[in-house]
Design a protein around this motif. Sequence first.
Motif, PDB file in Angstrom:
ATOM      1  N   LYS A 112       0.823  -1.216   0.000  1.00 30.40           N
ATOM      2  CA  LYS A 112       0.000   0.000   0.000  1.00 30.40           C
ATOM      3  C   LYS A 112       0.852   1.259   0.000  1.00 30.40           C
ATOM      4  CE  LYS A 112      -3.539   2.429   2.673  1.00 30.40           C
ATOM      5  NZ  LYS A 112      -4.389   2.391   3.904  1.00 30.40           N
ATOM      6  N   MET A 113       1.910   1.268   0.803  1.00 30.36           N
ATOM      7  CA  MET A 113       2.729   2.467   0.951  1.00 30.36           C
ATOM      8  C   MET A 113       3.705   2.667  -0.198  1.00 30.36           C
ATOM      9  SD  MET A 113       3.730   2.503   5.013  1.00 30.36           S
ATOM     10  CE  MET A 113       4.861   3.873   4.741  1.00 30.36           C
ATOM     11  N   PHE A 114       4.355   1.588  -0.615  1.00 26.22           N
ATOM     12  CA  PHE A 114       5.524   1.737  -1.476  1.00 26.22           C
ATOM     13  C   PHE A 114       5.340   1.294  -2.923  1.00 26.22           C
ATOM     14  CE2 PHE A 114       7.272   1.265   2.876  1.00 26.22           C
ATOM     15  CZ  PHE A 114       7.882   2.503   2.969  1.00 26.22           C
ATOM     16  N   LEU A 115       4.394   0.422  -3.197  1.00 26.09           N
ATOM     17  CA  LEU A 115       4.242  -0.057  -4.565  1.00 26.09           C
ATOM     18  C   LEU A 115       3.970   1.080  -5.554  1.00 26.09           C
ATOM     19  CD1 LEU A 115       4.194  -2.362  -6.579  1.00 26.09           C
ATOM     20  CD2 LEU A 115       1.775  -2.730  -6.019  1.00 26.09           C
ATOM     21  N   PRO A 116       3.028   2.003  -5.271  1.00 30.49           N
ATOM     22  CA  PRO A 116       2.823   3.110  -6.233  1.00 30.49           C
ATOM     23  C   PRO A 116       4.091   3.927  -6.460  1.00 30.49           C
ATOM     24  CG  PRO A 116       1.012   2.995  -4.660  1.00 30.49           C
ATOM     25  CD  PRO A 116       2.077   2.075  -4.150  1.00 30.49           C
ATOM     26  N   ALA A 117       4.829   4.195  -5.385  1.00 32.54           N
ATOM     27  CA  ALA A 117       6.055   4.987  -5.518  1.00 32.54           C
ATOM     28  C   ALA A 117       7.084   4.263  -6.367  1.00 32.54           C
ATOM     29  CB  ALA A 117       6.626   5.292  -4.130  1.00 32.54           C
ATOM     30  N   MET A 118       7.257   2.959  -6.153  1.00 37.66           N
ATOM     31  CA  MET A 118       8.245   2.204  -6.920  1.00 37.66           C
ATOM     32  C   MET A 118       7.852   2.101  -8.390  1.00 37.66           C
ATOM     33  SD  MET A 118       9.568  -0.806  -4.320  1.00 37.66           S
ATOM     34  CE  MET A 118       7.951  -1.565  -4.090  1.00 37.66           C
ATOM     35  N   LEU A 119       6.560   1.939  -8.661  1.00 38.83           N
ATOM     36  CA  LEU A 119       6.099   1.880 -10.046  1.00 38.83           C
ATOM     37  C   LEU A 119       6.361   3.204 -10.767  1.00 38.83           C
ATOM     38  CD1 LEU A 119       2.716  -0.020  -9.579  1.00 38.83           C
ATOM     39  CD2 LEU A 119       4.768  -0.889 -10.716  1.00 38.83           C
ATOM     40  N   LEU A 150       9.027   4.067 -13.691  1.00 40.07           N
ATOM     41  CA  LEU A 150       8.522   4.658 -14.932  1.00 40.07           C
ATOM     42  C   LEU A 150       9.324   5.897 -15.320  1.00 40.07           C
ATOM     43  CD1 LEU A 150       6.374   4.657 -17.152  1.00 40.07           C
ATOM     44  CD2 LEU A 150       4.931   6.057 -15.635  1.00 40.07           C
ATOM     45  N   VAL A 151       9.671   6.722 -14.336  1.00 41.13           N
ATOM     46  CA  VAL A 151      10.464   7.919 -14.605  1.00 41.13           C
ATOM     47  C   VAL A 151      11.823   7.532 -15.178  1.00 41.13           C
ATOM     48  CG1 VAL A 151      11.652   9.882 -13.532  1.00 41.13           C
ATOM     49  CG2 VAL A 151       9.299   9.365 -12.897  1.00 41.13           C
ATOM     50  N   ASP A 152      12.493   6.576 -14.529  1.00 41.07           N
ATOM     51  CA  ASP A 152      13.814   6.151 -15.005  1.00 41.07           C
ATOM     52  C   ASP A 152      13.724   5.510 -16.389  1.00 41.07           C
ATOM     53  OD1 ASP A 152      14.741   7.060 -12.610  1.00 41.07           O
ATOM     54  OD2 ASP A 152      15.033   5.086 -11.711  1.00 41.07           O
ATOM     55  N   TRP A 153      12.724   4.669 -16.574  1.00 39.14           N
ATOM     56  CA  TRP A 153      12.548   3.982 -17.860  1.00 39.14           C
ATOM     57  C   TRP A 153      12.231   4.975 -18.968  1.00 39.14           C
ATOM     58  CZ3 TRP A 153       7.928   3.420 -20.747  1.00 39.14           C
ATOM     59  CH2 TRP A 153       7.997   2.518 -21.808  1.00 39.14           C
ATOM     60  N   SER A 154      11.379   5.936 -18.685  1.00 37.36           N
ATOM     61  CA  SER A 154      10.989   6.918 -19.699  1.00 37.36           C
ATOM     62  C   SER A 154      12.173   7.773 -20.131  1.00 37.36           C
ATOM     63  CB  SER A 154       9.873   7.822 -19.158  1.00 37.36           C
ATOM     64  OG  SER A 154       8.719   7.075 -18.850  1.00 37.36           O
ATOM     65  N   SER A 155      13.000   8.159 -19.175  1.00 42.67           N
ATOM     66  CA  SER A 155      14.144   9.015 -19.518  1.00 42.67           C
ATOM     67  C   SER A 155      15.117   8.311 -20.442  1.00 42.67           C
ATOM     68  CB  SER A 155      14.859   9.471 -18.248  1.00 42.67           C
ATOM     69  OG  SER A 155      15.454   8.371 -17.581  1.00 42.67           O
ATOM     70  N   SER A 156      15.265   7.006 -20.269  1.00 41.49           N
ATOM     71  CA  SER A 156      16.207   6.258 -21.114  1.00 41.49           C
ATOM     72  C   SER A 156      15.572   5.779 -22.414  1.00 41.49           C
ATOM     73  CB  SER A 156      16.752   5.047 -20.349  1.00 41.49           C
ATOM     74  OG  SER A 156      15.696   4.165 -19.983  1.00 41.49           O
ATOM     75  N   THR A 157      14.241   5.681 -22.441  1.00 43.03           N
ATOM     76  CA  THR A 157      13.560   5.142 -23.613  1.00 43.03           C
ATOM     77  C   THR A 157      13.148   6.218 -24.613  1.00 43.03           C
ATOM     78  OG1 THR A 157      12.695   3.291 -22.295  1.00 43.03           O
ATOM     79  CG2 THR A 157      11.603   3.744 -24.400  1.00 43.03           C
ATOM     80  N   TYR A 167      12.217  -1.824 -17.957  1.00 45.65           N
ATOM     81  CA  TYR A 167      11.287  -1.368 -16.913  1.00 45.65           C
ATOM     82  C   TYR A 167      11.304  -2.336 -15.730  1.00 45.65           C
ATOM     83  CZ  TYR A 167       7.177   0.188 -14.420  1.00 45.65           C
ATOM     84  OH  TYR A 167       6.344   0.640 -13.444  1.00 45.65           O
ATOM     85  N   VAL A 168      11.309  -3.623 -16.008  1.00 42.73           N
ATOM     86  CA  VAL A 168      11.386  -4.626 -14.932  1.00 42.73           C
ATOM     87  C   VAL A 168      12.660  -4.427 -14.125  1.00 42.73           C
ATOM     88  CG1 VAL A 168      11.600  -7.092 -14.419  1.00 42.73           C
ATOM     89  CG2 VAL A 168       9.980  -6.310 -16.168  1.00 42.73           C
ATOM     90  N   ALA A 169      13.757  -4.152 -14.813  1.00 44.14           N
ATOM     91  CA  ALA A 169      15.027  -3.929 -14.132  1.00 44.14           C
ATOM     92  C   ALA A 169      14.965  -2.700 -13.243  1.00 44.14           C
ATOM     93  CB  ALA A 169      16.149  -3.781 -15.159  1.00 44.14           C
ATOM     94  N   ALA A 170      14.386  -1.611 -13.766  1.00 41.90           N
ATOM     95  CA  ALA A 170      14.267  -0.392 -12.974  1.00 41.90           C
ATOM     96  C   ALA A 170      13.398  -0.626 -11.742  1.00 41.90           C
ATOM     97  CB  ALA A 170      13.684   0.730 -13.830  1.00 41.90           C
ATOM     98  N   PHE A 171      12.287  -1.328 -11.920  1.00 41.80           N
ATOM     99  CA  PHE A 171      11.404  -1.631 -10.792  1.00 41.80           C
ATOM    100  C   PHE A 171      12.118  -2.514  -9.774  1.00 41.80           C
ATOM    101  CE2 PHE A 171       8.132  -4.344  -8.806  1.00 41.80           C
ATOM    102  CZ  PHE A 171       7.371  -3.362  -8.173  1.00 41.80           C
ATOM    103  N   GLY A 172      12.863  -3.494 -10.264  1.00 44.06           N
ATOM    104  CA  GLY A 172      13.578  -4.394  -9.355  1.00 44.06           C
ATOM    105  C   GLY A 172      14.617  -3.682  -8.519  1.00 44.06           C
ATOM    106  N   THR A 173      15.287  -2.695  -9.113  1.00 43.58           N
ATOM    107  CA  THR A 173      16.299  -1.959  -8.340  1.00 43.58           C
ATOM    108  C   THR A 173      15.659  -1.181  -7.199  1.00 43.58           C
ATOM    109  OG1 THR A 173      16.194  -0.078  -9.889  1.00 43.58           O
ATOM    110  CG2 THR A 173      17.886  -1.758 -10.278  1.00 43.58           C
ATOM    111  N   TYR A 174      14.417  -0.747  -7.378  1.00 39.82           N
ATOM    112  CA  TYR A 174      13.749  -0.034  -6.282  1.00 39.82           C
ATOM    113  C   TYR A 174      13.268  -0.992  -5.194  1.00 39.82           C
ATOM    114  CZ  TYR A 174      14.170   4.364  -8.673  1.00 39.82           C
ATOM    115  OH  TYR A 174      14.684   5.488  -9.270  1.00 39.82           O
TER     116      TYR A 174
END
Length: 266
Positions: free
Chosen positions: A33-40, A44-51, A211-218
């Motif tokens: 509840k607390m962290f999943l939205p933030a990590m997603l 997304l921010v990291d993935w978008s900047s590189s994509t 994107y999976v990699a970025a999410f996993g790092t968080y």
Amino acid sequence: MKSPLGLSADLPVADLVSEAVALLWSKRAAVIKMFLPAMLILALVDWSSSTFLAENNYAGQFGFLIVSILLSVVFATSCHRFTLLPQDKWDANALHGMRREEFRYLLRGLLLGVIGAVVFFCTMLVAMLFIGQEEAWLGAVAGILPALYIWSRLSITLPELALGQKSDLKRAWSLSEGNGSRLVLVVFIVPIALASPFLALFMLDHSVLSYVAAFGTYITSLISLVMLSLSYRFLLDFYEPQVAENEQEYQPAETSVKQQDGGFDA
């Protein structure tokens, strides 16, 4: 640094890793509840900047970087509070505005980065005077080691800043005395080891996997932040038991690192 009983504490790194994972698993409903939205969103921010942005689009890359840093600070402070405070004092969500604690945390993080960079370059330059420019990589190695050591020791009171407490660099250095190498494990080595499978996915150069990699790092960042919070709590309980007892707001969220005779088992 010695405890009031004249004892020295060694951070139990392996126990801290297992405790961090156990805490997050036992509180998994709240974690989601607390962290999943933030990590997603962070992923997304990291993935978008590189994509979507070209590498030479410096203005766009800088904008995404600022957004990522601010969201990461909010994410980190929420994680520290989740670990160290009772449930009724948790943030409702790890996505909220920047407050005084977040700005202090950000400034301290920037200061630690500057200190680490200065130590790295000064040590590298001195080393290269002796070994020569031909062996520049050895100079870089010689510079990175003390930089990581100092950065790790000073990082120990970042959780304290997240709780809104006053904490200076002298206090951080004193609180972490005798545990520099263990804090390097907590702050750098273990987090990198945990994140390495996800970092390897970036090399596949696939949009979805990136994107999976970025999410996993968080996800691994969440574990690492809990570890740092538990390390702070461990050292505070051992070296400053009166402070820990008097500051009721520091009560951890049902952690179970073994405690015995005023200290923790190493």
